[in-house]
Structures are given as structure tokens and as C-alpha cells.
Design a protein around this motif. Sequence first.
Motif, PDB file in Angstrom:
ATOM      1  N   GLU A 318       0.842  -1.189   0.000  1.00  0.00           N
ATOM      2  CA  GLU A 318       0.000   0.000   0.000  1.00  0.00           C
ATOM      3  C   GLU A 318       0.885   1.250   0.000  1.00  0.00           C
ATOM      4  N   VAL A 319       0.690   2.096  -0.978  1.00  0.00           N
ATOM      5  CA  VAL A 319       1.464   3.339  -1.055  1.00  0.00           C
ATOM      6  C   VAL A 319       0.902   4.320  -0.034  1.00  0.00           C
ATOM      7  N   ALA A 320       1.700   4.616   0.981  1.00  0.00           N
ATOM      8  CA  ALA A 320       1.272   5.528   2.045  1.00  0.00           C
ATOM      9  C   ALA A 320       1.586   6.982   1.705  1.00  0.00           C
ATOM     10  N   LEU A 321       2.633   7.191   0.901  1.00  0.00           N
ATOM     11  CA  LEU A 321       3.005   8.544   0.475  1.00  0.00           C
ATOM     12  C   LEU A 321       3.796   8.432  -0.818  1.00  0.00           C
ATOM     13  N   LYS A 322       3.477   9.311  -1.771  1.00  0.00           N
ATOM     14  CA  LYS A 322       4.229   9.323  -3.021  1.00  0.00           C
ATOM     15  C   LYS A 322       4.432  10.763  -3.454  1.00  0.00           C
ATOM     16  N   THR A 323       5.686  11.158  -3.547  1.00  0.00           N
ATOM     17  CA  THR A 323       6.043  12.488  -4.045  1.00  0.00           C
ATOM     18  C   THR A 323       7.055  12.310  -5.176  1.00  0.00           C
TER      19      THR A 323
END
Length: 460
Positions: A318-323
Motif C-alpha cells: 500500500e502506497v502511504a506517500l508518493k512524491t
Amino acid sequence: MQLADVKQVYFIGVGGIGMSAIARYFNGRGLPVAGYDKTETPLTRALEAEGIDIHYGKADVNLVPEPAADLLVVWTPAIPRDFAELVKVQTGDYTVMKRSAVLGLISRGMQCVGIAGTHGKTTTTTLTTKLMTVAGLSPHAFLGGIPRDFDGNYVAGDSDWVVVEADEYDRSFLQLHPTIAVILSCDPDHLDIYGDHDNMLETGFRAYARQVVEGGQLIVRYDVAKYFSGIDHVLLSTFGIGTGDFSAQNIRVEDGAFHFDLKEPDGHLVTNIRTALPGRHNIENAVAACAVTRLAGGGEDAIRKGLDTFRGIARRFEVALKTDKIVIIDDYAHHPTELEAAISAARELYPDKTIRGVFQPHLFSRTQDFAAGFARALDLLDEAILIPIYPAREEPIPGVTSKMIYDGMASPNRRLLSNEMMLDATAELSDGVLLLLGAGDIDALIPKIVAQHQNTLTHG
């Protein structure tokens, strides 16, 4: 006790992922449902919002309902045997059943799809439920994770199909008698229960396969089919990538997602199936889910649409944060094979980024059994951080700590940190992929890690 006899239910350990699904089932039938759990969580709060009465903390035997002929008490092996509420019901005039036995009771008389295996059960069970639902088969389902495509981990269908995660721990899956059984993998695990791999195969997975109903379907990954010879009362099919009765062919990546064709046992191809699930291991899980759905009567368009729109499961890559600079991914991996799959998936999706990982081992016994395997898997990372073992149901084993894994690693880029030190270390990261790995309570630390990076983005 028969299912029709149950008029009220009390759960000891109601907040577990498997227990809560059964609590939701009974609650949905309009029965009074109550229970105990150690701590309040988002899941227990959701249960309370649905009308289930829960108390927390220490045992309170006064809150256990009085014995009654129509009362069922459900417990999980995660609860210590000397827990006062459990002792009260097991020594009193109560009908007491393990979670697995209740699942067997509910599924009895239904067409049960049981998804077993040491890896991939939750993803495949949830995906099978999605495909069967899209196909109009309307299954009930008891899921081992929190899906994004359904309202909760119990799905209320209106057919006689039921899809369940068939758990090998404590031989729980031997309570089931599936119409269609899937076995995804049989790697050594839970050796505290089975002793060794041979015993796990014979008294676990082969025993489970023998419980498939006469003339039912047994679907196994191609490389474990050898373990199921001589089980002749079922129709055996294999699945895999490039090989097997059901197999993924012509795999390609287009627009950041896998596409493949599904070859069926008669040679027919279901073409141009798309899935955004990461990693080739999930292509195999998808093939297994497609096989079940096709054997249950689902159409080609349903499996295409179901896979294309599947939104995944909490804590499964699960991608919790993507920048632009950093990606933080949460994954439930707690076995060496699962760690390798998660790390490989990250490399495939982000080939130009540094891949770092934080691993929280789950259980002292599993750490002791698989320390060398964990070390090899974590060596695949560019940088690794180990934090203390999550004990779950176990008491400490002398000499068994995360340092066992740390000492077995070859990578020079490894650290052994406390939870607090890990938070400080991950806050300093400015780029790359950060994998947060483990089946314990590491997920409770993820909001803090994400918040640190969001604060950096906001304030520089």
C-alpha cells in the motif's frame, strides 16, 4: 450447536481481522454481538459504530454474558490460555468454539471456496471475491484484510457461494470442506505448530486437500502439484506463469500496469487482461483467482473488468506517500519469501530509485526458524533497518532478537534500531523508496513517518 441455534454471540479477541469478519456476519444477521479486545483500534471502533459492544484492557468476567443454550462464545488462539474470561467460559456451562470452527460451521452446506497457502491468501481471497462479484455470482466472503472494493472484511452475498481465507496456522483450515480449494504455496512456516516441513505438508496441506468435497476442484501452483499426488477424489488443476493448466501468457507492462493473456486448460485464451497489482507474484495470484471464477461459471468480461478495477487491500504493498522524491510503501510481509516479493516488486516499479526497508520481525519462533532467510531477503535492499520483534501471542525465547537477523546479513548498509530511533532515521530520508515491512504493529508507526515527510514538504 447448529448455526440456527445461535441467537447471541460473544467474542474474546473481537478485534482480530478474522474474528471481526465473523462478528460482522452475526451482527448483520441481527443477533446481539459483544466482545473483548486488548486495545481500541480503527477496526474495533468501526465494529462499535456498527452496533457491536466492546470492552478493552483487562479481563472483566462480569461482562461475559451468563450461560445460555443459544449463546455462542468465539475465541482466537491469539488470546492467552490463562486469560480470565477464556478460563471462565471454558470451565463453565458455555458453548465455546475457536474462530476456525465457527467459520466451518457457517460455511457448512454452502459452496465454499477456500484459498490456502503460506503467501498470498489475503490478496487472492479478496481478488476472487471481487471477480466472482463482478461475474454476478454474489458470494459471501470472510477476508483477512481490509479491502478497498468492499465495505469491510465480511462481504454479504445472496448466493450459496462463500469465499474464505483458509489459514494453515493451528490447522485451522481443516474445519473447511471446500467445493473449490486453492493452494498458492506450501513453504515452511508455523513450525511451532507443525514441527517440520514434512509434517506441515502431510497433516496440514494434504489433509486440507483431502477435505475437498467429492468431485470438487483443487487448484494448486504448478510447482507444488507433486505434493498432492494420490488425492484422487478431486479434479486437480495447476496454475502459474507460462506453465500450468491455467497460466499467464504474453506478459507485458503497458502504462505502469501488467497485461497478460489467460490460457485455460482447453487451450482457450482470454486475451488482454490488465492488473495494476505490483510484482509477478501477484500475476500468479490473479491467475488463481481467475481460475476459481471461471470454474464457478464466471465469464471472460467479468475477470477482465474485475482485475482492471481491483483497488487492492490495506497493508498489501500500500502506497502511504508518493512524491517526486520519495515513495513510502506499507507491506504486511512477514516471511522471507514475502520480503523478497515486496522488494522485487519495488525494484520492478522503481528501477532508478534507492530501495530502503524497515523490517519488524513477527514472532520469536518465526524469527528463530527463519533468521537466515530473513537475512538473505533483507540483503536485497540498498539499506535495511531492523526494529525489535513483535511478540504477538508469544513469550520471549532466550537469545532470539532482531540481532539474529542483523548478524546474518552480508550488507554493510544495515542498522539495528529501537522504534524511536527508527522514526528519527526515516525522518532524515529525502529520496528513494522506503518499504515498511512486517505483520506486527509497525503500521501504527506509519502515520508518524508519513507526517514527518509531509511536514518537510510543507515547511521545507
